[in-house]
Each structure stands twice: as structure tokens, then as C-alpha cells.
Design a protein around this motif. Sequence first.
Motif, mmCIF file in Angstrom:
data_model
loop_
_atom_site.group_PDB
_atom_site.id
_atom_site.type_symbol
_atom_site.label_atom_id
_atom_site.label_comp_id
_atom_site.label_asym_id
_atom_site.label_seq_id
_atom_site.Cartn_x
_atom_site.Cartn_y
_atom_site.Cartn_z
ATOM 1 N N MET A 44 -1.490 -30.713 -31.812
ATOM 2 C CA MET A 44 -0.791 -31.492 -30.789
ATOM 3 C C MET A 44 -1.247 -31.092 -29.389
ATOM 4 O O MET A 44 -1.455 -31.937 -28.516
ATOM 5 N N ALA A 45 -1.415 -29.778 -29.150
ATOM 6 C CA ALA A 45 -1.870 -29.296 -27.847
ATOM 7 C C ALA A 45 -3.257 -29.844 -27.518
ATOM 8 O O ALA A 45 -3.544 -30.194 -26.373
ATOM 9 N N LYS A 46 -4.109 -29.935 -28.525
ATOM 10 C CA LYS A 46 -5.455 -30.476 -28.330
ATOM 11 C C LYS A 46 -5.394 -31.961 -28.019
ATOM 12 O O LYS A 46 -6.076 -32.460 -27.113
ATOM 13 N N ASP A 47 -4.542 -32.683 -28.754
ATOM 14 C CA ASP A 47 -4.445 -34.132 -28.600
ATOM 15 C C ASP A 47 -3.748 -34.503 -27.297
ATOM 16 O O ASP A 47 -4.171 -35.409 -26.579
ATOM 17 N N GLN A 48 -2.677 -33.798 -26.970
ATOM 18 C CA GLN A 48 -1.867 -34.159 -25.811
ATOM 19 C C GLN A 48 -2.388 -33.582 -24.500
ATOM 20 O O GLN A 48 -2.385 -34.248 -23.469
ATOM 21 N N ILE A 51 -2.137 -25.161 -19.049
ATOM 22 C CA ILE A 51 -2.953 -26.177 -19.728
ATOM 23 C C ILE A 51 -2.367 -27.576 -19.588
ATOM 24 O O ILE A 51 -2.923 -28.534 -20.107
ATOM 25 N N ILE A 52 -1.241 -27.700 -18.864
ATOM 26 C CA ILE A 52 -0.582 -28.996 -18.691
ATOM 27 C C ILE A 52 -0.892 -29.525 -17.295
ATOM 28 O O ILE A 52 -0.569 -28.887 -16.299
ATOM 29 N N ASN A 53 -1.496 -30.691 -17.211
ATOM 30 C CA ASN A 53 -1.903 -31.256 -15.925
ATOM 31 C C ASN A 53 -0.777 -31.996 -15.213
ATOM 32 O O ASN A 53 -0.737 -32.034 -13.997
ATOM 33 N N SER A 54 0.135 -32.592 -15.962
ATOM 34 C CA SER A 54 1.211 -33.385 -15.365
ATOM 35 C C SER A 54 2.259 -32.474 -14.731
ATOM 36 O O SER A 54 2.870 -31.645 -15.413
ATOM 37 N N ASN A 55 2.485 -32.641 -13.430
ATOM 38 C CA ASN A 55 3.508 -31.845 -12.747
ATOM 39 C C ASN A 55 4.896 -32.103 -13.327
ATOM 40 O O ASN A 55 5.698 -31.183 -13.490
ATOM 41 N N GLU A 56 5.166 -33.367 -13.649
ATOM 42 C CA GLU A 56 6.481 -33.727 -14.182
ATOM 43 C C GLU A 56 6.726 -33.063 -15.537
ATOM 44 O O GLU A 56 7.782 -32.477 -15.778
ATOM 45 N N GLU A 57 5.732 -33.134 -16.417
ATOM 46 C CA GLU A 57 5.880 -32.525 -17.739
ATOM 47 C C GLU A 57 5.983 -31.009 -17.623
ATOM 48 O O GLU A 57 6.781 -30.376 -18.328
ATOM 49 N N ARG A 58 5.183 -30.431 -16.729
ATOM 50 C CA ARG A 58 5.218 -28.985 -16.541
ATOM 51 C C ARG A 58 6.584 -28.530 -16.019
ATOM 52 O O ARG A 58 7.146 -27.546 -16.491
ATOM 53 N N ASP A 59 7.137 -29.278 -15.073
ATOM 54 C CA ASP A 59 8.455 -28.929 -14.530
ATOM 55 C C ASP A 59 9.542 -29.069 -15.592
ATOM 56 O O ASP A 59 10.464 -28.251 -15.674
ATOM 57 N N ASN A 60 9.450 -30.133 -16.405
ATOM 58 C CA ASN A 60 10.434 -30.329 -17.469
ATOM 59 C C ASN A 60 10.409 -29.169 -18.466
ATOM 60 O O ASN A 60 11.455 -28.627 -18.845
ATOM 61 N N LEU A 61 9.197 -28.794 -18.893
ATOM 62 C CA LEU A 61 9.073 -27.709 -19.860
ATOM 63 C C LEU A 61 9.556 -26.381 -19.268
ATOM 64 O O LEU A 61 10.237 -25.610 -19.941
ATOM 65 N N ARG A 62 9.196 -26.123 -18.009
ATOM 66 C CA ARG A 62 9.648 -24.885 -17.382
ATOM 67 C C ARG A 62 11.178 -24.834 -17.353
ATOM 68 O O ARG A 62 11.781 -23.783 -17.557
ATOM 69 N N GLY A 63 11.793 -26.006 -17.122
ATOM 70 C CA GLY A 63 13.248 -26.059 -17.145
ATOM 71 C C GLY A 63 13.818 -25.675 -18.497
ATOM 72 O O GLY A 63 14.788 -24.910 -18.588
ATOM 73 N N PHE A 64 13.196 -26.187 -19.564
ATOM 74 C CA PHE A 64 13.635 -25.824 -20.913
ATOM 75 C C PHE A 64 13.423 -24.329 -21.169
ATOM 76 O O PHE A 64 14.308 -23.651 -21.696
ATOM 77 N N PHE A 65 12.233 -23.837 -20.819
ATOM 78 C CA PHE A 65 11.907 -22.429 -21.064
ATOM 79 C C PHE A 65 12.923 -21.512 -20.374
ATOM 80 O O PHE A 65 13.419 -20.545 -20.972
ATOM 81 N N ALA A 108 -6.418 -29.112 -24.857
ATOM 82 C CA ALA A 108 -6.642 -27.665 -24.760
ATOM 83 C C ALA A 108 -6.749 -27.037 -26.140
ATOM 84 O O ALA A 108 -6.013 -27.392 -27.062
ATOM 85 N N ASP A 109 -7.669 -26.075 -26.265
ATOM 86 C CA ASP A 109 -7.768 -25.253 -27.469
ATOM 87 C C ASP A 109 -6.969 -23.982 -27.217
ATOM 88 O O ASP A 109 -7.444 -23.060 -26.540
ATOM 89 N N ILE A 110 -5.754 -23.933 -27.724
ATOM 90 C CA ILE A 110 -4.869 -22.809 -27.418
ATOM 91 C C ILE A 110 -5.170 -21.613 -28.300
ATOM 92 O O ILE A 110 -5.754 -21.739 -29.378
ATOM 93 N N ALA A 111 -4.789 -20.430 -27.818
ATOM 94 C CA ALA A 111 -4.945 -19.175 -28.560
ATOM 95 C C ALA A 111 -3.790 -18.272 -28.184
ATOM 96 O O ALA A 111 -3.063 -18.522 -27.211
ATOM 97 N N ILE A 112 -3.589 -17.236 -28.984
ATOM 98 C CA ILE A 112 -2.557 -16.255 -28.654
ATOM 99 C C ILE A 112 -2.857 -15.691 -27.264
ATOM 100 O O ILE A 112 -3.972 -15.258 -26.984
ATOM 101 N N GLY A 113 -1.873 -15.715 -26.386
ATOM 102 C CA GLY A 113 -2.055 -15.228 -25.025
ATOM 103 C C GLY A 113 -2.278 -16.332 -24.007
ATOM 104 O O GLY A 113 -2.170 -16.094 -22.797
ATOM 105 N N THR A 114 -2.598 -17.558 -24.475
ATOM 106 C CA THR A 114 -2.740 -18.681 -23.549
ATOM 107 C C THR A 114 -1.403 -18.975 -22.878
ATOM 108 O O THR A 114 -0.365 -19.010 -23.537
ATOM 109 N N ARG A 115 -1.432 -19.182 -21.566
ATOM 110 C CA ARG A 115 -0.207 -19.529 -20.834
ATOM 111 C C ARG A 115 -0.036 -21.042 -20.883
ATOM 112 O O ARG A 115 -0.853 -21.787 -20.347
ATOM 113 N N ILE A 116 1.030 -21.499 -21.509
ATOM 114 C CA ILE A 116 1.176 -22.924 -21.800
ATOM 115 C C ILE A 116 1.228 -23.773 -20.539
ATOM 116 O O ILE A 116 0.697 -24.879 -20.500
ATOM 117 N N LEU A 117 1.834 -23.263 -19.460
ATOM 118 C CA LEU A 117 1.943 -24.059 -18.233
ATOM 119 C C LEU A 117 0.589 -24.258 -17.553
ATOM 120 O O LEU A 117 0.434 -25.177 -16.744
#
Length: 330
Positions: free
Chosen positions: A75-79, A93-107, A82-91
Motif C-alpha cells: 500500500m505504501a508503494k502504491d499510495q 514519505i507522504i507528499n500531501s500536507n493534508e494527509e500528513r497533518d491528518n495522520l500526525r493528528g491520529f499518531f 515509497a519502498d519502506i523499511a524498518i526505521g523509515t519515518r512515515i511522515l
Amino acid sequence: MSKNMSVVNIETINEDNRKKLEEQSFEEAVLALTEKLELANSLLKTMLETTHEFLVFGLDRDYRYLSFNNRHKEMAKDQWGADIAIGTRILDIINSNEERDNLRGFFDRVLAGEQFSSLEEYEGDSGNVIVGKNHWAPIKNSNGEIIGILCFMQDVTEHRSFIKEMLKEKNSLDQNMESLSFYDQLTGVYNRKFYEKELQRMDEEQYYPLSIIFMNINGMSKINSEYGHAVGDILMRKAVQVLKYGVRGDDVVARYEGDEFVVLMPRTEGAKVERALERFKKSLDEVKVQTIKLSVSFGFYTKYDESDNTESVIKAAQRQLERQKELDYI
């Protein structure tokens, strides 16, 4: 006793035997523990990879991957591409400011101790749309301290009856599916996508004069840095509630980006807008989180007819906001 006979120290022999037994027992215990850990890890990996309905990932307090299953990796690759790995910071690899802010709110809600579920819509580069029910929970150590975030995302794209029940709306299924993407998950008001649709809809004679108001929460970066994003998010939600419950039925409140919000007020101009802003300011002056007092700035401009360029009206409102911020927040 003969000179060639050595004295046997029974206590030394017993001590040596005891040490050998202890070392042997320790090695056996380590071996047994290692086997149990390998078995537990194998079982966990098997569970994560064979649970086809779930995308699973875990993060540490810095939003870096601790673990994930193959479905989430795909899903991370498709959406996000990004090719994620242990230690990758999820925020990162996300280009959309809106999506990044939403996820940070959940986190940050999870890191503050909340356990909850959310319903979201994802669209990958391939154009496929996934409706997911996310189950969020904190990861705790043996002392009960929160050390990370766990998320199970259940793919409910095909479960139309479930989505309809969750939304509790009487509209058609297609309308319900579309409405999933119109809300800002952190604050509960509309998002920019919906605002832009409403702005286009209201750009008609029957809605003129149409006033566009921008509101900015001052000093959010400093608040997030000094008190944490969880505190900043609470302050933001309280500010937005004042707007949400202070507008009329046909007004639209939406999150524009980051700590900036926009209000569409059809058939409203001049003194009416000023009076509305005074009401907002009076209520916002009473908002506090811990010892932090809320500071906000407003800017607005009005479109009177179709001859007024909408983009120019928006830019004028934003310029007024910037000028007001210089006065309100030093």
C-alpha cells in the motif's frame, strides 16, 4: 600420608561442579528462551501475513517504522510511491500536507493514550480506491509507558452495508463513499477539497455577496515544539469548534491547510462580517489549554458579483490575514 599423594579439597570440587551446573542451566535457559522468541516471532509474522483483511504497521514515538506486514508495504508503494523499511519515518514519505497533518493528528492522539477507530479513503497511484477502517492503539512497555503506535487497517471497500451503517446517512451509497473524503479527520470540519467544491457551487448570483474569511492560529509551531503536537491539536480543535458552532446553517467552515481555516459566508458583506468576527473573537478569547491562551487572526474579502475574480478575492483575504497577523502576534 605419602609424600606423593595430593590433598583433595572437597569444597573446591563442589564449588566447581556448582558453577558448571549453573553455567549449563543458564545456557539451557537462554537456548529455551531463544527458541520461544523465534517461535513467537514466527507465529506473529505468520499471523500478520496471513490476515488478508488487515494492513498492519507499528511506529515508535518519532513516527519511524518498527514493523509492518507485506500488505502495508504494498500500500505504501502504491499510495506514496515509497519502498519502506524498518526505521523509515512515515511522515517523510507522504507528499500531501493534508494527509500528513491528518495522520500526525491520529499518531499524537495514540501517543497521548487514546485507543480509537477511524474510517478513511485512500487512493493509490494506480487509481484504485480503498476504504479502510483503522484501529489505533498505543504500544506500551512493561512499566506502562507508551513507546509507540500500532495500527490495524481493515479493508472494507467491498463491505458496502458496513460503510453505509458507519456513515449513518440516508443518501445513496455513491454519495456516502464520496463524503468520506470531505472531512478533516483531526478537527471534524470540512477539508479543502470540500471547500473548493462549495466555493465553485456558491460562485453564483444567488449567493452574492459571498464573503471569504481566513483564520490562522498564531504560534502553532512554537506550541507544538514546547508542549507537543497533542496539546497543539487540542487547542486547534477547540478553536475550530468555536467557528463551527458560531456560523449559520448555510455557511461552510473548512480546514484550508495546516493551522489555517476558511469560512464561506454567502449573502454576507461588510458590517455583517465584522459582527460575525467580533462574535468569533469574543468566544475564542475564552479558549485555553493548560496555561496556553489561544491567539488567532482573521482576514476577509467579499465577492460582489461575477465580475470579481475569485482568485483575486481569495488573495486579498489572505493578504488581509497576513497584515492582521503582524498586528495580533509579535
